[in-house]
Design an enzyme around this catalytic site. Structure first.
Site, PDB file in Angstrom:
ATOM      1  N   GLU A 205      31.057   4.634  -7.760  1.00 10.57           N
ATOM      2  CA  GLU A 205      30.679   5.255  -9.042  1.00 10.57           C
ATOM      3  C   GLU A 205      30.338   6.711  -8.776  1.00 10.57           C
ATOM      4  O   GLU A 205      29.408   7.003  -8.008  1.00 10.57           O
ATOM      5  CB  GLU A 205      29.476   4.557  -9.686  1.00 10.57           C
ATOM      6  CG  GLU A 205      29.822   3.260 -10.368  1.00 10.57           C
ATOM      7  CD  GLU A 205      28.656   2.666 -11.151  1.00 10.57           C
ATOM      8  OE1 GLU A 205      27.887   3.439 -11.766  1.00 10.57           O
ATOM      9  OE2 GLU A 205      28.519   1.433 -11.116  1.00 10.57           O
TER      10      GLU A 205
ATOM     11  N   GLU B 147      24.400  -2.108  -7.806  1.00  9.48           N
ATOM     12  CA  GLU B 147      23.128  -1.350  -7.822  1.00  9.48           C
ATOM     13  C   GLU B 147      21.901  -2.262  -7.745  1.00  9.48           C
ATOM     14  O   GLU B 147      21.003  -2.185  -8.603  1.00  9.48           O
ATOM     15  CB  GLU B 147      23.064  -0.458  -9.070  1.00  9.48           C
ATOM     16  CG  GLU B 147      24.099   0.641  -9.058  1.00  9.48           C
ATOM     17  CD  GLU B 147      23.940   1.692 -10.157  1.00  9.48           C
ATOM     18  OE1 GLU B 147      23.147   1.485 -11.097  1.00  9.48           O
ATOM     19  OE2 GLU B 147      24.612   2.736 -10.064  1.00  9.48           O
TER      20      GLU B 147
HETATM   21  O1  AHR Z   1      28.642   3.798 -15.057  1.00  8.22           O
HETATM   22  C1  AHR Z   1      27.540   3.582 -15.872  1.00  8.22           C
HETATM   23  C2  AHR Z   1      26.434   2.817 -15.169  1.00  8.22           C
HETATM   24  O2  AHR Z   1      25.889   3.618 -14.163  1.00  8.22           O
HETATM   25  C3  AHR Z   1      26.833   1.554 -14.458  1.00  8.22           C
HETATM   26  O3  AHR Z   1      26.825   0.435 -15.277  1.00  8.22           O
HETATM   27  C4  AHR Z   1      25.770   1.409 -13.414  1.00  8.22           C
HETATM   28  O4  AHR Z   1      26.232   0.752 -12.271  1.00  8.22           O
HETATM   29  C5  AHR Z   1      25.307   2.824 -13.156  1.00  8.22           C
HETATM   30  O5  AHR Z   1      23.930   2.933 -13.230  1.00  8.22           O
END
Ligand code: AHR
Length: 501
Positions: free
Chosen positions: A291, A172
């Protein structure tokens, strides 16, 4: 209400990469400490890993697990987690404002992954660190021996390299919350140079470059265009992340959100295509949706933990969403979207796996238990591998602010590459009415129902807990194949998986 349609054996979407059903373990909250690792737990193995959690991960048949973060990775020194445990430093984790004991590092996680029957997907730190750390970590993990880092691994007790295939170039990097956030230009350059160095070591690894953290980011989708402009020929996947919430308490709009997900995937697939044409490239880049999940139930509790403390707790309860029945339907719809877009989405990671926005929860010293969302993930992972098929279904639909026609029935179809069964994953989003399904099975030969699982009839806000797990699948009935057509009623607000052999 009726939904009539066809699934035809000549209309394949794509072979599904099994890694579509991956997950994620981050050094965050209780994911690692008292999640997968709890040396004093009655079920702990010789490495201190909870066997009850391993058993559940094995039941889910998780193909790949991303590690060690997440936001955590952007200020992480992987070397802190190697060597004798008693010599490992305690560090302050800047991402989650906690203390990291480093009792679990790459060796422990690799052993856990083997026991859990899964592969590792590793992320390198491109936030506080960069290319040099990435090449050292890769050499430590994948080089057989005879070099500084590989011999250190051998000295630390692991003779053979782990040969990890899939590597994330940071996490990210578009997010203001990220340690070492970069502009798309800055990140594109760093990612390109890091990919070059990592490929100089091993051409066969697969690299994932960071896309947007969410379609709501102000830099989306220009971020992807710029980053791919730098890296297209050096990477294999671009990552996307998306979390879903129902703060408004609007079930119809909540359950329609996979329309947004579809749009997100479609937009980035287009950016990939345009970049490919611009580069006159022969290779393809795919999406690693590394994610995704429902994430909102714990927002208020987390705010209190994060704002109200002055210390640096070790493994506090963070992001411990307790999922309800409504989330079963949501996760079912999201997985259906990934199956339908298996032509471009090759890797997916349910974020996360244990305790932190997770299908598996643990009680320290006590049981591990299955959240409601465990089940749609289980069914997709176990029965959603093979070939994804187009479905043409004329379902009654509804409108939301962001989508004009949201079909009440959300369906995907997969022919298994192991037993040949045709599996339909079905969610009925209608809140009051059953829908009569009538699907012609063209070219699939004689089929009959061999498995029918349903999750239905619960209050939308019904949850599971350590003592009782009322939201669980039951055997379904009433769906039959007659003269080559699958017919039957799909209950309102229900998740259904039907296998035809
Ligand atoms: O999954 C939780 C968090 O969400 C992770 O650390 C991050 O990559 C995202 O913002």
């Amino acid at each position: 209400m009726r939904a009539v349609g066809t699934v035809h054996r000549d209309y394949k979407i794509s072979t599904i990469d099994p890694r579509l059903y991956g997950s994620f373990v981050e050094h965050l909250g209780r994911a690692v400490y008292s999640g997968i690792y709890e040396p004093d737990h009655p079920t702990a193995d010789e490495n201190g890993m909870r066997q009850d959690v391993i058993d559940l991960v094995r039941e889910l048949d998780v193909p790949v697990v991303r590690y060690p973060g997440g936001n955590f990775v952007s200020a992480y020194n992987w070397e802190d987690g190697i060597g004798p445990k008693e010599d490992r430093p305690v560090r302050l984790d800047l991402a989650w404002h906690t203390s990291e004991s480093n009792q679990v590092g790459i060796h422990e996680f690799a052993d856990w992954a083997k026991a859990a029957n899964t592969e590792m997907m590793l992320a390198v730190n491109l936030g506080s660190r960069g290319l040099d750390e990435a090449r050292a970590f890769l050499e430590y993990v994948n080089h057989p021996g005879g070099s500084y880092w590989s011999d250190l691994r051998r000295k630390n007790g692991r003779e053979e390299p782990w040969n990890v295939k899939l590597w994330c170039l940071g996490n990210e990097m578009d997010g203001p919350w990220q340690i070492g956030q970069k502009t798309a230009e800055e990140y594109g350059r760093v990612a390109f140079e890091t990919a070059k160095a990592m490929r100089a070591f091993d051409k066969s690894i697969e690299l994932v470059v960071c896309g947007s953290s969410s379609p709501k980011m102000p830099t989306y989708p220009a971020w992807e265009a710029t980053v791919l402009d730098y890296t297209y020929d050096s990477v294999d996947y671009i990552s996307l992340h998306m979390y879903f919430e129902n703060h408004a308490g609007d079930t119809a709009a909540y359950l329609a959100q996979n329309a947004r997900l579809d749009d997100y995937i479609e937009t980035i697939a287009s950016v990939i295509k345009v970049t490919k044409a611009k580069k006159r490239s022969k290779k393809d880049v795919y999406i690693s949706f590394d994610e995704w999940n429902v994430w909102y139930h714990s927002n208020e509790a987390d705010r209190k933990v994060l704002e109200g403390r002055d210390g640096w707790p070790h493994a506090p309860e963070l992001l411990e969403d307790i999922y309800n029945f409504e989330d079963v339907l949501q996760v079912g719809c999201i997985l259906n979207t990934f199956i339908r877009r298996a032509d471009v989405v090759k890797v997916g990671c349910l974020a996360q796996l244990v305790n932190v926005i997770a299908p598996i929860m643990t009680v320290p010293g006590g049981p591990a238990w299955r959240q409601t969302t465990y089940y749609p993930y289980l069914f997709a992972s176990r029965y959603g591998r093979g070939t994804s098929y187009q479905l043409s279904i004329d379902s009654p639909s509804y409108a939301t602010d962001f989508a004009e026609k949201v079909p009440y029935l959300d369906v995907s179809a997969v022919e298994s590459d192991t037993d040949g069964a045709l599996t339909l994953f079905i969610v009925n989003r209608h809140q009051t009415d059953a829908i009569t399904l009538d699907v012609a099975l063209e070219g699939f030969g004689d089929r009959k129902v061999i498995m029918d699982k349903v999750i239905a009839g619960h209050e939308l806000k019904a949850v599971n807990g350590p003592e009782k797990q009322p939201v669980a699948p039951a055997d379904g009935s009433g769906l039959t194949v007659e003269e080559g057509r699958l017919k039957g009623e799909i209950a309102p607000l229900s998740y259904r998986m039907i296998r035809l052999g």
